[in-house]
Design a protein around this motif. Structure first.
Motif, PDB file in Angstrom:
ATOM      1  N   ASP A  14       0.862  -1.180   0.000  1.00  0.00           N
ATOM      2  CA  ASP A  14       0.000   0.000   0.000  1.00  0.00           C
ATOM      3  C   ASP A  14       0.904   1.238   0.000  1.00  0.00           C
ATOM      4  O   ASP A  14       1.944   1.252   0.663  1.00  0.00           O
ATOM      5  CB  ASP A  14      -0.863  -0.029   1.269  1.00  0.00           C
ATOM      6  CG  ASP A  14      -1.823   1.135   1.370  1.00  0.00           C
ATOM      7  OD1 ASP A  14      -1.338   2.258   1.635  1.00  0.00           O
ATOM      8  OD2 ASP A  14      -3.023   0.926   1.232  1.00  0.00           O
ATOM      9  N   VAL A 114      -4.606  -0.360   6.968  1.00  0.00           N
ATOM     10  CA  VAL A 114      -5.358  -1.610   6.854  1.00  0.00           C
ATOM     11  C   VAL A 114      -5.726  -1.818   5.395  1.00  0.00           C
ATOM     12  O   VAL A 114      -6.388  -0.986   4.785  1.00  0.00           O
ATOM     13  CB  VAL A 114      -6.623  -1.575   7.730  1.00  0.00           C
ATOM     14  CG1 VAL A 114      -7.414  -2.862   7.564  1.00  0.00           C
ATOM     15  CG2 VAL A 114      -6.248  -1.360   9.188  1.00  0.00           C
ATOM     16  N   PRO A 116      -7.132  -4.332   1.985  1.00  0.00           N
ATOM     17  CA  PRO A 116      -8.412  -4.962   1.651  1.00  0.00           C
ATOM     18  C   PRO A 116      -8.736  -6.194   2.490  1.00  0.00           C
ATOM     19  O   PRO A 116      -9.897  -6.457   2.798  1.00  0.00           O
ATOM     20  CB  PRO A 116      -8.234  -5.325   0.171  1.00  0.00           C
ATOM     21  CG  PRO A 116      -7.186  -4.392  -0.323  1.00  0.00           C
ATOM     22  CD  PRO A 116      -6.257  -4.178   0.814  1.00  0.00           C
ATOM     23  N   MET A 117      -7.706  -6.967   2.872  1.00  0.00           N
ATOM     24  CA  MET A 117      -7.955  -8.173   3.652  1.00  0.00           C
ATOM     25  C   MET A 117      -8.184  -7.857   5.125  1.00  0.00           C
ATOM     26  O   MET A 117      -8.756  -8.665   5.856  1.00  0.00           O
ATOM     27  CB  MET A 117      -6.783  -9.155   3.506  1.00  0.00           C
ATOM     28  CG  MET A 117      -6.584  -9.681   2.090  1.00  0.00           C
ATOM     29  SD  MET A 117      -5.262 -10.902   2.013  1.00  0.00           S
ATOM     30  CE  MET A 117      -6.001 -12.255   2.920  1.00  0.00           C
ATOM     31  N   GLY A 118      -7.690  -6.701   5.577  1.00  0.00           N
ATOM     32  CA  GLY A 118      -7.899  -6.293   6.961  1.00  0.00           C
ATOM     33  C   GLY A 118      -6.930  -6.876   7.967  1.00  0.00           C
ATOM     34  O   GLY A 118      -7.134  -6.752   9.173  1.00  0.00           O
ATOM     35  N   TYR A 119      -5.860  -7.520   7.479  1.00  0.00           N
ATOM     36  CA  TYR A 119      -4.942  -8.203   8.397  1.00  0.00           C
ATOM     37  C   TYR A 119      -3.492  -7.746   8.258  1.00  0.00           C
ATOM     38  O   TYR A 119      -2.587  -8.393   8.753  1.00  0.00           O
ATOM     39  CB  TYR A 119      -4.986  -9.718   8.140  1.00  0.00           C
ATOM     40  CG  TYR A 119      -6.340 -10.343   8.328  1.00  0.00           C
ATOM     41  CD1 TYR A 119      -6.906 -10.467   9.590  1.00  0.00           C
ATOM     42  CD2 TYR A 119      -7.063 -10.810   7.235  1.00  0.00           C
ATOM     43  CE1 TYR A 119      -8.153 -11.049   9.765  1.00  0.00           C
ATOM     44  CE2 TYR A 119      -8.314 -11.389   7.398  1.00  0.00           C
ATOM     45  CZ  TYR A 119      -8.853 -11.507   8.659  1.00  0.00           C
ATOM     46  OH  TYR A 119     -10.077 -12.082   8.821  1.00  0.00           O
ATOM     47  N   ASP A 120      -3.253  -6.636   7.604  1.00  0.00           N
ATOM     48  CA  ASP A 120      -1.890  -6.272   7.236  1.00  0.00           C
ATOM     49  C   ASP A 120      -1.003  -5.930   8.434  1.00  0.00           C
ATOM     50  O   ASP A 120      -1.426  -5.262   9.378  1.00  0.00           O
ATOM     51  CB  ASP A 120      -1.925  -5.077   6.283  1.00  0.00           C
ATOM     52  CG  ASP A 120      -2.639  -5.407   4.994  1.00  0.00           C
ATOM     53  OD1 ASP A 120      -1.965  -5.690   4.005  1.00  0.00           O
ATOM     54  OD2 ASP A 120      -3.895  -5.402   5.001  1.00  0.00           O
ATOM     55  N   ASN A 121       0.245  -6.378   8.348  1.00  0.00           N
ATOM     56  CA  ASN A 121       1.271  -6.037   9.327  1.00  0.00           C
ATOM     57  C   ASN A 121       2.617  -6.128   8.624  1.00  0.00           C
ATOM     58  O   ASN A 121       3.105  -7.226   8.328  1.00  0.00           O
ATOM     59  CB  ASN A 121       1.234  -6.978  10.524  1.00  0.00           C
ATOM     60  CG  ASN A 121       2.246  -6.598  11.602  1.00  0.00           C
ATOM     61  OD1 ASN A 121       3.116  -5.758  11.391  1.00  0.00           O
ATOM     62  ND2 ASN A 121       2.142  -7.234  12.754  1.00  0.00           N
ATOM     63  N   TYR A 163      -5.845 -18.551   7.398  1.00  0.00           N
ATOM     64  CA  TYR A 163      -5.866 -17.930   8.723  1.00  0.00           C
ATOM     65  C   TYR A 163      -5.617 -19.040   9.737  1.00  0.00           C
ATOM     66  O   TYR A 163      -6.395 -20.004   9.836  1.00  0.00           O
ATOM     67  CB  TYR A 163      -7.223 -17.266   8.973  1.00  0.00           C
ATOM     68  CG  TYR A 163      -7.333 -16.498  10.277  1.00  0.00           C
ATOM     69  CD1 TYR A 163      -7.222 -15.113  10.296  1.00  0.00           C
ATOM     70  CD2 TYR A 163      -7.577 -17.148  11.484  1.00  0.00           C
ATOM     71  CE1 TYR A 163      -7.332 -14.388  11.476  1.00  0.00           C
ATOM     72  CE2 TYR A 163      -7.687 -16.439  12.670  1.00  0.00           C
ATOM     73  CZ  TYR A 163      -7.570 -15.060  12.663  1.00  0.00           C
ATOM     74  OH  TYR A 163      -7.683 -14.353  13.844  1.00  0.00           O
ATOM     75  N   ASP A 202     -13.222 -15.511   7.291  1.00  0.00           N
ATOM     76  CA  ASP A 202     -14.237 -14.523   7.622  1.00  0.00           C
ATOM     77  C   ASP A 202     -14.125 -14.100   9.084  1.00  0.00           C
ATOM     78  O   ASP A 202     -13.286 -14.591   9.833  1.00  0.00           O
ATOM     79  CB  ASP A 202     -15.643 -15.062   7.322  1.00  0.00           C
ATOM     80  CG  ASP A 202     -15.946 -16.358   8.068  1.00  0.00           C
ATOM     81  OD1 ASP A 202     -15.455 -16.538   9.197  1.00  0.00           O
ATOM     82  OD2 ASP A 202     -16.669 -17.203   7.510  1.00  0.00           O
ATOM     83  N   ALA A 203     -14.980 -13.199   9.483  1.00  0.00           N
ATOM     84  CA  ALA A 203     -14.894 -12.619  10.830  1.00  0.00           C
ATOM     85  C   ALA A 203     -15.117 -13.649  11.939  1.00  0.00           C
ATOM     86  O   ALA A 203     -14.640 -13.470  13.060  1.00  0.00           O
ATOM     87  CB  ALA A 203     -15.901 -11.477  10.970  1.00  0.00           C
TER      88      ALA A 203
END
Length: 292
Positions: A14, A114, A116-121, A163, A202-203
């Motif tokens: 990003d 953050v 698109p996947m919501g898990y970036d680090n 995950y 998913d969540a």
């Protein structure tokens, strides 16, 4: 242009992530397997399972010196499960640095965007840019409730991300004596252990089939550099405080293709971390955990 021996496939960061100082580590060359490891996998595997450590004897790995019969390779165990041994070296590094990194990477930089996947680090991405997305404490502060991971294992070949949750294990509850623990500490060893479970992306993160039992010993080698001896028992985990064979582990996880993929991924990421860990530690270990 592709460079021989270098894995070129990696997602673009990003633009906001690209501005983080850690991005310089993301851009380092990511090398394929070294010739020695490639030879051992292609010609030496599957290895003789008689050379593997049985899961009930897993603490035999924890020795301040000396080596097991099988330090690198994979095999199929007599009970149908899989076994992976990975040996890697980390020039200029110490077990203390590795222990620091394995905690530090679970707290993202304060300016981490953050995706698109919501898990970036990005702290996890730099470890293996081809496969890694995110890594973090489930409770946001420590490993007590587990550590989540989002990654693939195919070195950027295009498979879907998975995950997983790494569940912490207190080895004193599994037979590690106080005497042995003190012996390892006195020798400067670092021990990392967990069992992994697999979950939906998913969540809800509903648990899927499969468990891996993992144990790693990091120590100074006789030649003075750090060495890491890792083991993974595919198809074993922990239930009710006991190591158990997991009947939900899917058959594909016992195949040669999967075991080869896991050992290749594990070796490449270890080689990569060894390239920059000493510099990373020097730059960040005295800063706040969430420093950019």
């Amino acid at each position: 242009m592709s460079r021989k021996g270098i894995i070129e496939v990696r997602p673009e960061l990003d633009p906001r992530e690209r501005e983080l100082p850690l991005a310089k580590y993301y851009d380092l060359p990511l090398y394929e397997l070294a010739p020695r490891e490639r030879e051992l996998i292609e010609r030496g595997c599957p290895a003789d399972p008689a050379k593997a450590i049985l899961p009930e004897n897993w603490l035999n790995l924890l020795q301040p010196e000396g080596y097991q019969e099988l330090e690198y390779g994979y095999c199929h165990m007599p009970d149908g499960t899989g076994y992976i041994a990975v040996y890697t070296t980390y020039p200029r590094c110490t077990p203390k640095m590795l222990a620091w990194y394995f905690r530090w990477l679970n707290i993202p930089p304060k300016s981490q965007p953050v995706g698109p996947m919501g898990y970036d680090n990005i702290k996890y991405k730099i470890w293996n840019p081809a496969d890694h997305v995110g890594h973090g404490f489930i409770n946001g502060k420590d490993k007590q409730d587990g550590i989540w991971t989002v990654e693939s294992l195919d070195l950027g070949a295009g498979e879907a991300k998975t995950y997983t949750i790494r569940h912490a294990i207190n080895l004193r509850e599994f037979g590690l004596t106080e005497e042995k623990e003190q012996e390892l500490k006195a020798a400067g060893c670092f021990v990392d252990c967990a069992y992994e479970t697999f979950h939906t992306m998913d969540a809800e993160h509903k648990q899927l089939g499969g468990m891996h039992l993992c144990l790693t010993l990091s120590r100074q080698s006789p030649l003075g550099y750090m060495e890491k001896c890792s083991r993974e028992w595919i198809g074993y985990g922990v239930r009710d405080g006991k190591i158990v064979k997991d009947d939900t582990t899917p058959d594909y996880m016992f195949s040669d293709a999967y075991l080869k993929k896991v050992i290749t991924h594990s070796t490449v990421e270890a080689q990569q971390l060894g390239v920059f860990l000493a510099d990373l530690y020097e730059e960040y270990h005295e800063l706040p955990d969430d420093a950019d």
